[in-house]
Design a protein around this motif. Structure first.
Motif, PDB file in Angstrom:
ATOM      1  N   SER A   1       0.828  -1.211   0.000  1.00 48.69           N
ATOM      2  CA  SER A   1       0.000   0.000   0.000  1.00 48.69           C
ATOM      3  C   SER A   1       0.856   1.252   0.000  1.00 48.69           C
ATOM      4  O   SER A   1       0.583   2.215  -0.720  1.00 48.69           O
ATOM      5  CB  SER A   1      -0.920   0.028   1.223  1.00 48.69           C
ATOM      6  N   LEU A   2       1.909   1.213   0.815  1.00 47.58           N
ATOM      7  CA  LEU A   2       2.799   2.371   0.899  1.00 47.58           C
ATOM      8  C   LEU A   2       3.448   2.642  -0.457  1.00 47.58           C
ATOM      9  O   LEU A   2       3.451   3.779  -0.944  1.00 47.58           O
ATOM     10  CB  LEU A   2       3.883   2.089   1.939  1.00 47.58           C
ATOM     11  N   PHE A   3       3.973   1.575  -1.058  1.00 49.43           N
ATOM     12  CA  PHE A   3       4.558   1.712  -2.393  1.00 49.43           C
ATOM     13  C   PHE A   3       3.527   2.319  -3.342  1.00 49.43           C
ATOM     14  O   PHE A   3       3.836   3.209  -4.126  1.00 49.43           O
ATOM     15  CB  PHE A   3       4.988   0.338  -2.930  1.00 49.43           C
ATOM     16  N   SER A   4       2.297   1.798  -3.271  1.00 49.06           N
ATOM     17  CA  SER A   4       1.266   2.269  -4.193  1.00 49.06           C
ATOM     18  C   SER A   4       0.964   3.742  -3.968  1.00 49.06           C
ATOM     19  O   SER A   4       0.859   4.507  -4.926  1.00 49.06           O
ATOM     20  CB  SER A   4      -0.028   1.465  -4.022  1.00 49.06           C
ATOM     21  N   VAL A   5       0.837   4.127  -2.694  1.00 46.57           N
ATOM     22  CA  VAL A   5       0.504   5.529  -2.410  1.00 46.57           C
ATOM     23  C   VAL A   5       1.598   6.441  -2.946  1.00 46.57           C
ATOM     24  O   VAL A   5       1.331   7.440  -3.621  1.00 46.57           O
ATOM     25  CB  VAL A   5       0.308   5.750  -0.890  1.00 46.57           C
ATOM     26  N   VAL A   6       2.856   6.066  -2.676  1.00 48.84           N
ATOM     27  CA  VAL A   6       3.976   6.889  -3.136  1.00 48.84           C
ATOM     28  C   VAL A   6       3.980   6.966  -4.664  1.00 48.84           C
ATOM     29  O   VAL A   6       4.122   8.029  -5.263  1.00 48.84           O
ATOM     30  CB  VAL A   6       5.317   6.308  -2.620  1.00 48.84           C
ATOM     31  N   PHE A   7       3.762   5.811  -5.284  1.00 44.53           N
ATOM     32  CA  PHE A   7       3.723   5.722  -6.729  1.00 44.53           C
ATOM     33  C   PHE A   7       2.591   6.584  -7.295  1.00 44.53           C
ATOM     34  O   PHE A   7       2.787   7.372  -8.219  1.00 44.53           O
ATOM     35  CB  PHE A   7       3.502   4.252  -7.086  1.00 44.53           C
ATOM     36  N   VAL A   8       1.413   6.429  -6.706  1.00 45.93           N
ATOM     37  CA  VAL A   8       0.246   7.210  -7.138  1.00 45.93           C
ATOM     38  C   VAL A   8       0.574   8.694  -7.076  1.00 45.93           C
ATOM     39  O   VAL A   8       0.296   9.449  -7.986  1.00 45.93           O
ATOM     40  CB  VAL A   8      -0.974   6.902  -6.230  1.00 45.93           C
ATOM     41  N   TRP A   9       1.218   9.091  -5.992  1.00 45.31           N
ATOM     42  CA  TRP A   9       1.500  10.505  -5.798  1.00 45.31           C
ATOM     43  C   TRP A   9       2.529  11.029  -6.760  1.00 45.31           C
ATOM     44  O   TRP A   9       2.286  12.002  -7.465  1.00 45.31           O
ATOM     45  CB  TRP A   9       1.927  10.754  -4.346  1.00 45.31           C
ATOM     46  N   ILE A  10       3.681  10.362  -6.768  1.00 41.40           N
ATOM     47  CA  ILE A  10       4.779  10.898  -7.578  1.00 41.40           C
ATOM     48  C   ILE A  10       4.382  10.904  -9.053  1.00 41.40           C
ATOM     49  O   ILE A  10       4.471  11.924  -9.736  1.00 41.40           O
ATOM     50  CB  ILE A  10       6.061  10.087  -7.348  1.00 41.40           C
ATOM     51  N   VAL A  11       3.911   9.765  -9.538  1.00 44.24           N
ATOM     52  CA  VAL A  11       3.600   9.658 -10.965  1.00 44.24           C
ATOM     53  C   VAL A  11       2.384  10.517 -11.307  1.00 44.24           C
ATOM     54  O   VAL A  11       2.416  11.326 -12.245  1.00 44.24           O
ATOM     55  CB  VAL A  11       3.365   8.195 -11.357  1.00 44.24           C
ATOM     56  N   GLY A  12       1.314  10.376 -10.531  1.00 42.07           N
ATOM     57  CA  GLY A  12       0.074  11.095 -10.837  1.00 42.07           C
ATOM     58  C   GLY A  12       0.275  12.600 -10.818  1.00 42.07           C
ATOM     59  O   GLY A  12      -0.113  13.302 -11.749  1.00 42.07           O
ATOM     60  N   VAL A  13       0.935  13.083  -9.775  1.00 39.64           N
ATOM     61  CA  VAL A  13       1.091  14.528  -9.642  1.00 39.64           C
ATOM     62  C   VAL A  13       2.024  15.075 -10.724  1.00 39.64           C
ATOM     63  O   VAL A  13       1.723  16.092 -11.349  1.00 39.64           O
ATOM     64  CB  VAL A  13       1.595  14.895  -8.228  1.00 39.64           C
TER      65      VAL A  13
END
Lengths: 345, 335
Positions: free
Chosen positions: A120-132
């Motif tokens: 989940s942590l990996f996903s959240v970080v990924f979602v944030w960095i890539v998405g933003v």
């Protein structure tokens, strides 16, 4: 005379304290809800347990039953049972017993909760960095080929559920490349104890589930960041900053991006439940050793202490995530910190 | 004479290239601003007065471009044509906010909400002056005091949402003047404020101008503001200057039918009979389909068929420094 700076620090500290204290009643409500869920199936878990043993023809140890009855206060009224349950969790880390596995819940879930947390942590970080970052480029280069491409990807990402994507990825990997993507570890490490090599093995394989779980979040974040930033880019303070003679890139990061990110910070909290459930579905399909599949099985088998504990842990993590995002937002946006809202007059 | 000129705008054309067509927001505008004087540009919304200001600052929106013309800034060390500099180049950024500064219409949104006003003022100082952070803070406090903000040592750490509209506009002015600009562009600085605050801000601008010896370009739709503050005036209509001259000439001896109509549509205090306020007939034409000939002919009370809709009038000097572009006064050398 305390300085203005000191007052502001005090304001921030009291805000964090208030928010943290507000967590306590919420956790209590959560625990009551979970306890109700545990109690929902007919009969207490011991009766079910005894009945199962009897069905399988195992001799029942009366002493063991007495001990369990005492441990969970099953002969006492409901509220006593609730407090005993809470006391066991807080003081002894004892979440009850899974009759399905015939083991204490805490033994069962430790590693899986950790795996879930990592993914989940990996996903959240990924979602944030890539998405933003994609959202920023899309907004700054509005109507460019880049923007159109990721708008398209964004719509697909929002619309395809994670489990379907997982199935498609498995199918493509198997039919085109002959690779069977399943689990979080290669065969050599599945049952091996934790080691650095096992950790690296996991890092190699974690990207596919993380990507699958993160895709819809990324797509959502691209849309939100792009829209927020386009709004901010049209605001007067951007022109003002430009009129000051600020270089364009510094201007973008200091003003519109910074301000466009604020609403997103406040959504970290409620992206967590989405990540958890997305993770559960993707994990079931990809056969990952996380709590998702375990919760699914526990619910099907009415293994209520196990299911309840998992819901309790996920709920608590979500609440804490929300708290963290609230504090981050207050740190990022003075309008939240010092209360007065818009304050226009 | 020419020693006194600070900024010279010659035949400036700023167009917007939109999907719907080309909008000629500023179409051949020329004027001169003298050192230490106030030049006013007045006109309805959409006449191109703000775009003229944004062109000088080189802060046009993405689709706007200076197509033609010169914007010549006279310095002690020589002249520079701003229109030739790339908007994002270091050279342009050294002029923006330093030699030419600007204040804007909406004090509510002109300051970013997440930084203190001190932070935003100091940023401008640090950008253009070679000073340390502590010195920048001192300068910022000084500036806030200069624009009449009480307790500037405390207010410097305020966030914009903790201030009223008038205070924010004062903070904006402090930000604009902190690098001692030689030209201050004020784009409708009082439009969003209530009447008493408007008067205070105009007073402040006038005092600052006298103290610091800067020239002001005042952009407004409000003839009252022009009367109060300007030395020279240009009246704009649909991207062109229709009449320009000293403020007394424009108010007491207006020539162009548009200027006359604008002046008539100001309500006057103490008028005896209650009568309807005069207004200009019709609407501002669509920017995509500009009228042929004189752009005002569709609404002009003195419209002369066959002349006004055929050719564009050129500027005619009717008095010392007073120029008007209208066929009523000649101006048909274009024929």
């Amino acid at each position: 005379m305390p300085s203005r700076d000191f007052e502001r620090r005090l304001d921030m500290a009291s805000y964090i304290l208030k928010r943290t204290l507000a967590l306590i009643p919420m956790l209590l409500i959560l625990s009551v809800l979970v306890f109700i869920i545990i109690q929902l199936p007919p009969g207490d878990f011991l009766t079910v347990y005894v009945q199962r043993l009897r069905e399988s023809g195992v001799l029942i140890n009366e002493e063991e039953i007495m001990r369990l009855t005492r441990e969970f206060a099953l002969d006492k009224p409901l509220y006593v049972q609730y407090f005993t349950w809470i006391k066991n969790i807080i003081l002894h880390g004892n979440f009850g017993r899974s009759f399905q596995w015939n083991k204490p819940v805490s033994e069962l879930i430790g590693e899986r909760v950790a795996m879930s947390a990592i993914i989940s942590l990996f996903s959240v970080v990924f979602v944030w960095i890539v998405g933003v970052s994609i959202g920023i480029i899309s907004a700054v280069k509005q109507y460019s080929a880049f923007d159109y491409f990721f708008t398209f990807i964004g719509f697909i990402g929002v619309s395809i559920p994670g489990f379907l994507l997982a199935l498609i990825v498995i199918w493509i990997a198997y039919s085109k490349f002959g690779i069977y993507i399943s689990g979080l570890f290669s065969e050599a490490y599945v049952d091996a104890p934790w080691s650095l090599a096992k950790f690296f093995d996991m890092l190699k394989r974690i990207w596919i589930p993380v990507f699958i779980i993160a895709l819809s979040g990324i797509a959502g974040n691209i849309r939100i960041m792009r829209a927020n930033l386009l709004d901010e880019l049209g605001k007067q303070y951007v022109t003002v900053a430009r009129a000051k003679g600020l270089p364009e890139r510094r201007l973008l990061f200091k003003y519109p991006i910074r301000i466009a990110a604020n609403p997103m910070i406040s959504t970290i909290g409620w992206t967590l439940p989405g990540i958890f459930s997305g993770e559960a579905l993707a994990s079931i399909v990809l056969n990952l050793p996380t709590i998702g599949p375990m919760l699914n099985q526990a619910l099907l088998a009415q293994d209520m202490y196990l299911a309840g504990s998992l819901v309790l842990i996920m709920g608590a993590l979500t609440l804490i995530g929300t708290l963290i995002s609230d504090i981050l937002l207050a740190w990022a946006d003075p309008r939240i910190r010092f209360g007065s809202g818009g304050g226009d007059n | 004479m020419s020693d006194n000129i600070l900024l010279e705008v010659k035949n400036l054309k700023t167009y917007f290239h939109l999907d719907e067509g080309i909008v000629k927001a500023v179409d051949g505008v020329s004027f001169k601003i003298e050192k230490g004087k106030t030049f006013g540009i007045v006109g309805e919304s959409g006449c191109g007065k703000s775009i003229t200001a944004h062109s000088i600052m080189q802060i046009l929106p993405p689709r706007g471009r200076i197509e033609e013309g010169e914007i010549i800034l006279h310095r002690e060390s020589g002249t520079v044509d701003i229109a030739k500099i790339k908007p994002n180049s270091e050279e342009a950024r050294k002029i923006r906010g330093n030699e030419i500064a600007m204040i804007f219409q909406e004090p509510m949104t002109a300051l970013a909400p997440v930084y203190t006003v001190g932070n935003q003022i100091q940023e401008a100082i640090l950008l253009h002056q070679n000073v340390k952070k502590e010195q920048a803070r001192e300068i910022a406090i000084d500036m806030l005091r200069k624009v009449g903000i009480p307790k500037p040592e405390e207010r410097i750490d305020s966030y914009p949402f903790e201030m009223s509209g008038g205070m924010r506009q004062r903070a904006m002015i402090a930000m604009a003047i902190c690098c001692n600009p030689s030209l201050l562009i004020a784009d409708e600085p009082t439009t969003a404020l209530d009447v008493t605050t408007q008067a205070q801000i105009l007073d402040l601008l006038r005092t600052l101008q006298k103290d610091m010896g800067m020239a002001t370009l005042m952009i407004t739709h409000d003839m009252g503001v022009i009367a109060e503050i300007a030395d020279d005036v240009a009246v704009m209509y649909l991207g062109k200057i229709v009449e320009t001259g000293p403020v007394s000439e424009i108010f007491y001896n207006p020539k162009h039918p548009y200027t006359i109509a604008l002046l008539k549509s100001i309500p006057k205090v103490g008028e005896k009979k209650r009568k309807r306020l005069e207004s200009i007939e019709g609407m501002v034409p669509s920017p995509y389909e500009l009228p042929t000939g004189c752009r005002f002919h569709t609404r002009c009370p003195s419209y002369m068929a066959g002349i006004c809709d055929r050719a564009e009038p050129s500027a005619v000097e009717v008095n010392d420094g007073h120029k008007v572009s209208c066929f009523l006064y000649g101006g048909n050398e274009n024929e």
